[in-house]
Motif scaffolding. Structure first.
Motif, PDB file in Angstrom:
ATOM      1  N   ALA A  25      57.981  43.790  44.407  1.00 40.37           N
ATOM      2  CA  ALA A  25      58.892  44.903  44.668  1.00 40.37           C
ATOM      3  C   ALA A  25      60.163  44.765  43.844  1.00 40.37           C
ATOM      4  CB  ALA A  25      59.217  44.979  46.152  1.00 40.37           C
ATOM      5  N   GLU A  26      60.574  43.514  43.600  1.00 42.23           N
ATOM      6  CA  GLU A  26      61.788  43.270  42.824  1.00 42.23           C
ATOM      7  C   GLU A  26      61.634  43.686  41.366  1.00 42.23           C
ATOM      8  OE1 GLU A  26      64.956  42.075  43.703  1.00 42.23           O
ATOM      9  OE2 GLU A  26      64.099  42.717  45.600  1.00 42.23           O
ATOM     10  N   ILE A  27      60.404  43.743  40.858  1.00 42.26           N
ATOM     11  CA  ILE A  27      60.210  44.144  39.459  1.00 42.26           C
ATOM     12  C   ILE A  27      59.596  45.539  39.358  1.00 42.26           C
ATOM     13  CG2 ILE A  27      60.126  41.785  38.582  1.00 42.26           C
ATOM     14  CD1 ILE A  27      57.082  41.985  38.437  1.00 42.26           C
ATOM     15  N   GLY A  28      59.729  46.318  40.430  1.00 38.66           N
ATOM     16  CA  GLY A  28      59.417  47.732  40.330  1.00 38.66           C
ATOM     17  C   GLY A  28      58.155  48.223  40.991  1.00 38.66           C
ATOM     18  N   TYR A  29      57.372  47.327  41.619  1.00 32.96           N
ATOM     19  CA  TYR A  29      56.140  47.775  42.266  1.00 32.96           C
ATOM     20  C   TYR A  29      56.470  48.524  43.547  1.00 32.96           C
ATOM     21  CZ  TYR A  29      53.157  45.320  38.983  1.00 32.96           C
ATOM     22  OH  TYR A  29      52.511  44.934  37.843  1.00 32.96           O
ATOM     23  N   GLU A  30      55.741  49.606  43.798  1.00 29.80           N
ATOM     24  CA  GLU A  30      56.100  50.537  44.861  1.00 29.80           C
ATOM     25  C   GLU A  30      55.209  50.486  46.088  1.00 29.80           C
ATOM     26  OE1 GLU A  30      56.096  54.333  42.975  1.00 29.80           O
ATOM     27  OE2 GLU A  30      58.075  54.054  42.073  1.00 29.80           O
ATOM     28  N   GLU A  34      46.570  45.011  50.799  1.00 26.23           N
ATOM     29  CA  GLU A  34      46.173  43.616  50.987  1.00 26.23           C
ATOM     30  C   GLU A  34      44.672  43.510  51.238  1.00 26.23           C
ATOM     31  OE1 GLU A  34      48.960  40.939  53.180  1.00 26.23           O
ATOM     32  OE2 GLU A  34      49.692  42.852  53.969  1.00 26.23           O
ATOM     33  N   SER A  35      44.123  42.349  50.895  1.00 25.71           N
ATOM     34  CA  SER A  35      42.720  42.062  51.182  1.00 25.71           C
ATOM     35  C   SER A  35      42.591  40.574  51.465  1.00 25.71           C
ATOM     36  CB  SER A  35      41.835  42.444  49.990  1.00 25.71           C
ATOM     37  OG  SER A  35      42.032  41.542  48.911  1.00 25.71           O
ATOM     38  N   ASN A  36      41.382  40.146  51.828  1.00 25.24           N
ATOM     39  CA  ASN A  36      41.140  38.721  52.073  1.00 25.24           C
ATOM     40  C   ASN A  36      41.166  37.900  50.796  1.00 25.24           C
ATOM     41  OD1 ASN A  36      40.821  39.151  54.827  1.00 25.24           O
ATOM     42  ND2 ASN A  36      38.628  39.557  54.622  1.00 25.24           N
ATOM     43  N   ASP A  37      41.130  38.581  49.655  1.00 21.31           N
ATOM     44  CA  ASP A  37      41.122  37.881  48.368  1.00 21.31           C
ATOM     45  C   ASP A  37      42.466  37.932  47.662  1.00 21.31           C
ATOM     46  OD1 ASP A  37      38.351  37.318  48.595  1.00 21.31           O
ATOM     47  OD2 ASP A  37      37.896  39.361  47.922  1.00 21.31           O
ATOM     48  N   GLY A  38      43.456  38.584  48.281  1.00 17.72           N
ATOM     49  CA  GLY A  38      44.751  38.713  47.625  1.00 17.72           C
ATOM     50  C   GLY A  38      45.331  40.091  47.856  1.00 17.72           C
ATOM     51  N   LEU A  39      45.759  40.736  46.771  1.00 22.27           N
ATOM     52  CA  LEU A  39      46.345  42.059  46.951  1.00 22.27           C
ATOM     53  C   LEU A  39      46.290  42.859  45.655  1.00 22.27           C
ATOM     54  CD1 LEU A  39      49.582  42.279  45.700  1.00 22.27           C
ATOM     55  CD2 LEU A  39      49.782  40.427  47.331  1.00 22.27           C
ATOM     56  N   SER A  40      46.417  44.175  45.828  1.00 21.46           N
ATOM     57  CA  SER A  40      46.565  45.099  44.710  1.00 21.46           C
ATOM     58  C   SER A  40      47.948  45.717  44.817  1.00 21.46           C
ATOM     59  CB  SER A  40      45.496  46.195  44.755  1.00 21.46           C
ATOM     60  OG  SER A  40      44.205  45.643  44.608  1.00 21.46           O
ATOM     61  N   ALA A  41      48.608  45.899  43.667  1.00 19.91           N
ATOM     62  CA  ALA A  41      49.962  46.430  43.643  1.00 19.91           C
ATOM     63  C   ALA A  41      50.036  47.551  42.614  1.00 19.91           C
ATOM     64  CB  ALA A  41      50.951  45.324  43.297  1.00 19.91           C
ATOM     65  N   TYR A  42      50.904  48.528  42.874  1.00 21.28           N
ATOM     66  CA  TYR A  42      50.939  49.745  42.065  1.00 21.28           C
ATOM     67  C   TYR A  42      52.349  50.018  41.565  1.00 21.28           C
ATOM     68  CZ  TYR A  42      46.415  50.088  44.231  1.00 21.28           C
ATOM     69  OH  TYR A  42      45.149  49.802  44.647  1.00 21.28           O
ATOM     70  N   ILE A  43      52.438  50.359  40.277  1.00 25.01           N
ATOM     71  CA  ILE A  43      53.727  50.582  39.633  1.00 25.01           C
ATOM     72  C   ILE A  43      53.573  51.714  38.616  1.00 25.01           C
ATOM     73  CG2 ILE A  43      53.252  48.858  37.830  1.00 25.01           C
ATOM     74  CD1 ILE A  43      56.220  48.117  37.884  1.00 25.01           C
ATOM     75  N   PRO A  44      54.580  52.590  38.467  1.00 23.30           N
ATOM     76  CA  PRO A  44      54.508  53.608  37.417  1.00 23.30           C
ATOM     77  C   PRO A  44      54.355  52.944  36.051  1.00 23.30           C
ATOM     78  CG  PRO A  44      56.303  54.098  38.941  1.00 23.30           C
ATOM     79  CD  PRO A  44      55.810  52.726  39.285  1.00 23.30           C
TER      80      PRO A  44
END
Length: 277
Positions: A25-30, A34-44
């Motif tokens: 979030a600090e570098i712009g992800y909005e 989450e999943s059992n294997d980690g996470l997906s993150a979304y950014i413009p």
């Protein structure tokens, strides 16, 4: 025109999901999934910085096995996609946070309407919930409040509903500033002044209460500045960090002559409440 987004997939021990979300979030992800294997993150796509992302991953490789993939997603209205999954939340049995398209529930003492537009602070995150719970136990009638890094404006809105009569809220991001203005209007708040900027742009003044739900690094840098805005006997409430950061935050606050009154954690996130002598 809807924005083009980059999906970043991090495979890692899910115990680190929360802290990685805060860092991203600090570098712009909005937004995050989450999943059992980690996470997906979304950014413009316009905000995507591969070098910053790789540096972040490298910092955590000593703590967990972590791998990185990213790709451009098809263009769509991500606000609409996100809104479909945005459900009201309840805090301490007294507060209900909902979007404008949800039906009000009169059984709750405080009804707060937040259309987030991707701003941080819908109440769904543990740190926002923790601060709101503490606000309920703090007398804010006729008080002045400074909301640092206000995001959607949710904390300032609750403060006015709890009786505060002079409130200043600010955020460095233009979209957060505009969103906080919209949300304050939707909630019928008339005492909140919102501006875009940082604590350095805040006119000299004193407040009975300072709220700062940001992150560890900024708090460690700025707590002495927050204290300069705090009236004698005033309250500083901080969150946005993990429980293993509590000692560092407390030390910095005590160096600024604050006294720790309350601390609470939720899912490893923490809130601390201090008083100025």
């Amino acid at each position: 025109m809807p924005a083009t987004y980059i999906e970043t997939r991090l495979t890692l021990n899910p115990e680190y999901n929360e802290i990685l979300m805060a860092e991203l979030a600090e570098i712009g992800y909005e937004s995050f999934v989450e999943s059992n294997d980690g996470l997906s993150a979304y950014i413009p796509e316009t905000d995507f910085d591969l070098e910053a992302l790789q540096q972040l991953v490298e910092r955590y490789q000593a703590l967990t096995e972590i791998s990185l993939e990213y790709e451009q997603l098809e263009t769509k209205n991500w606000n609409e996609e996100w809104e479909r999954n945005y459900q009201p939340i309840e805090v301490a049995g007294k507060i209900r946070v909902r979007a404008s398209y949800h039906t009000p529930d009169p059984s709750f003492e405080y009804d707060i309407v937040i259309d987030p537009k991707m701003s941080f602070g819908t109440g769904h995150h543990e740190t926002t919930t923790l601060v709101m719970e503490q606000q309920l136990s703090l007398d804010q009638r006729e008080k002045s409040v400074l909301d640092v890094g206000s995001g959607t404006g949710i904390l300032a809105i609750l403060a006015e509903k709890l009786g505060a009569t002079r409130l200043t809220a600010f955020d460095i991001e233009e979209w957060a500033y505009l969103n906080a203005v919209e949300n304050a209007e939707m909630n019928g708040c008339t005492h909140i002044h919102v501006f875009q900027g940082t604590i350095a742009d805040c006119p000299p003044d004193t407040y009975d209460i300072v709220l700062a739900n940001i992150n560890r690094n900024i708090l460690l840098q700025e707590i002495p500045t927050y204290v300069s805005f705090l009236a004698p006997g005033g309250t500083l409430m901080v969150s946005g960090f993990y429980e293993f950061d509590i000692a560092d935050i407390v030390q910095k606050a005590q160096e600024a002559d604050l006294r720790l009154v309350t601390q609470k954690t939720l899912n490893q996130w923490a809130v601390l409440r201090f008083e100025k002598p």
